[in-house]
Design a protein around this motif. Structure first.
Motif, PDB file in Angstrom:
ATOM      1  N   ASN A 285      48.711  87.922  41.759  1.00  0.00           N
ATOM      2  CA  ASN A 285      48.983  87.822  43.196  1.00  0.00           C
ATOM      3  C   ASN A 285      47.821  87.218  43.957  1.00  0.00           C
ATOM      4  O   ASN A 285      47.763  87.310  45.175  1.00  0.00           O
ATOM      5  N   ASP A 286      46.883  86.622  43.216  1.00  0.00           N
ATOM      6  CA  ASP A 286      45.796  85.887  43.854  1.00  0.00           C
ATOM      7  C   ASP A 286      45.259  84.881  42.846  1.00  0.00           C
ATOM      8  O   ASP A 286      45.733  84.822  41.697  1.00  0.00           O
TER       9      ASP A 286
ATOM     10  N   ASN B  98      43.407  80.066  51.742  1.00  0.00           N
ATOM     11  CA  ASN B  98      42.798  81.331  52.175  1.00  0.00           C
ATOM     12  C   ASN B  98      41.679  81.806  51.256  1.00  0.00           C
ATOM     13  O   ASN B  98      41.529  83.003  51.017  1.00  0.00           O
ATOM     14  N   GLN B  99      40.890  80.866  50.764  1.00  0.00           N
ATOM     15  CA  GLN B  99      39.742  81.234  49.943  1.00  0.00           C
ATOM     16  C   GLN B  99      38.514  81.445  50.833  1.00  0.00           C
ATOM     17  O   GLN B  99      38.477  81.041  51.998  1.00  0.00           O
ATOM     18  N   GLN B 100      37.498  82.067  50.267  1.00  0.00           N
ATOM     19  CA  GLN B 100      36.250  82.266  50.993  1.00  0.00           C
ATOM     20  C   GLN B 100      35.675  80.912  51.417  1.00  0.00           C
ATOM     21  O   GLN B 100      35.589  79.980  50.623  1.00  0.00           O
TER      22      GLN B 100
ATOM     23  N   HIS C  52      52.962  80.827  47.386  1.00  0.00           N
ATOM     24  CA  HIS C  52      53.634  82.112  47.564  1.00  0.00           C
ATOM     25  C   HIS C  52      53.034  83.179  46.657  1.00  0.00           C
ATOM     26  O   HIS C  52      52.915  84.349  47.036  1.00  0.00           O
ATOM     27  N   TYR C  53      52.657  82.778  45.445  1.00  0.00           N
ATOM     28  CA  TYR C  53      52.027  83.729  44.536  1.00  0.00           C
ATOM     29  C   TYR C  53      50.645  84.138  45.027  1.00  0.00           C
ATOM     30  O   TYR C  53      50.234  85.285  44.874  1.00  0.00           O
ATOM     31  N   VAL C  54      49.923  83.191  45.615  1.00  0.00           N
ATOM     32  CA  VAL C  54      48.540  83.447  46.007  1.00  0.00           C
ATOM     33  C   VAL C  54      48.453  84.133  47.368  1.00  0.00           C
ATOM     34  O   VAL C  54      47.641  85.044  47.559  1.00  0.00           O
ATOM     35  N   VAL C  55      49.287  83.697  48.333  1.00  0.00           N
ATOM     36  CA  VAL C  55      49.183  84.243  49.692  1.00  0.00           C
ATOM     37  C   VAL C  55      50.507  84.810  50.210  1.00  0.00           C
ATOM     38  O   VAL C  55      50.654  85.080  51.392  1.00  0.00           O
TER      39      VAL C  55
END
Length: 340
Positions: A52-53, A198-200, A249-252
């Motif tokens: 999920n990220d 949405n990464q650092q 969708h999987y990541v965010v």
């Protein structure tokens, strides 16, 4: 809309060849190469895709590719992608590969690239799909390793159109690899880099891509919407984004359809791609389809996204014009065949 999308002639610009390793093929290669896997059925492998990220995805991604050992393995993997892509209307693809993920396991660079290149030639002859190859560096490895692999690639540089940067973005900014990309540009390679969602330090990384690295393209990059000046820079410089709705969708937990529509409205050359379709269980048509269904995208918007992909592809203007004419003819033919 589904029929329209299926027949649309497409360019795919963000596809990791290792990410097309389907569970059935993974098991077949494991058996061929005598490798014991943790899961012994395709269904069990798919159930193991519990990510999920970005870091949790990468763990599964690197684990899966352990079955790729021989030139024939890389040939078979790439052929299967092109067969699937052809069935989904892809006429041109720019394919990523991750050599460090293989050389670090003792697989020769030549083994990897020779298998992929042979499949590219066969796809051109047998399926009519043209393609280019992009060598990606793993950003969670050292810049020295990236430079070493850049030098490894030079005997094969006529097979490679560009270099990219992928893997875990945390604490691995584009500037870490500035010297590598300067050297790559000297050798005539085109440049792209992942700036995942949405990464650092996403905005800082996008700015470094533009001003320090001088990329020709950015992979993902939807966080650019948080900075109007960055959006204007992309438009001014003609730099496109290769966005992947299902993997987003999987990541965010969002297909980012609103963001994609906003990018279109701002004149950013945003495109739709499948990223790692064997893991995200969606190839390019499914990525377009979720925009049509979840985002209520119109035919006109779908066509614009498709046109953008040909526009920002690393092709000559003459070749782009041929593909764009093919797209124009398809849209005209499809519209005229619709019975109202």
């Amino acid at each position: 809309m589904r029929q329209f999308i299926e027949g649309l002639p497409k360019a795919e610009l963000h596809i990791h060849i290792e990410g097309t390793l389907e569970p059935e093929h993974c098991l077949e290669l494991a058996n061929r190469n005598g490798i014991a896997l943790q899961h012994n059925t395709p269904e069990a492998i798919v159930r193991s895709y519990d990510f999920n990220d970005l870091p949790s995805f990468l763990s599964a991604y690197y684990s899966g590719m352990q079955v790729l050992l021989t030139e024939q393995d890389f040939y078979d993997l790439t052929c299967r992608y092109f067969q699937k892509a052809a069935s989904e209307g892809v006429v041109y693809a720019e394919v990523f590969f991750d050599p460090q993920a293989h050389t670090s396991r003792g697989v020769d660079f030549e083994t990897v690239i020779s298998g992929i290149h042979r499949a590219q030639k066969d796809a051109r002859q047998e399926l009519g799909i043209e393609s280019g190859l992009i060598m990606c560096f793993l950003r969670d490895m050292s810049a020295e390793s990236a430079m070493e692999h850049l030098h490894m690639s030079l005997p094969y540089k006529h097979w490679i159109i560009g270099v990219g940067l992928d893997s875990d973005e945390r604490d691995n900014p584009p500037s870490k690899f500035a010297e590598v990309f300067i050297e790559a540009r000297k050798h005539g390679f085109r440049l792209t880099m992942h700036c995942d969602v949405n990464q650092q330090d996403s905005l800082l990384h996008i700015r470094e891509c533009l001003d320090q690295i001088g990329v020709d393209r950015i992979d993902h990059g939807v966080n650019v919407l948080e900075d109007e000046e960055l959006c204007l820079d992309l438009v001014h410089r003609g730099i496109g984004l290769t966005v992947c709705p299902v993997s987003n969708h999987y990541v965010v937990q969002s297909f980012t359809s609103d963001e994609i529509r906003s990018l279109i409205s701002k004149g950013v050359k945003v495109t739709v791609n499948s990223d790692d379709p064997a893991y995200f269980r969606a190839y390019i048509n499914e990525n377009f389809q979720v925009l049509a269904e979840e985002g209520d995208f119109s035919q006109q918007e779908i066509v614009q996204l498709t046109k953008n992909a040909f526009d920002i592809a690393w092709l000559s203007d003459d070749v782009k014009a041929v593909y764009l004419k093919k797209l124009e003819n398809y849209v005209a033919s499809f519209s005229s065949s619709v019975v109202i």
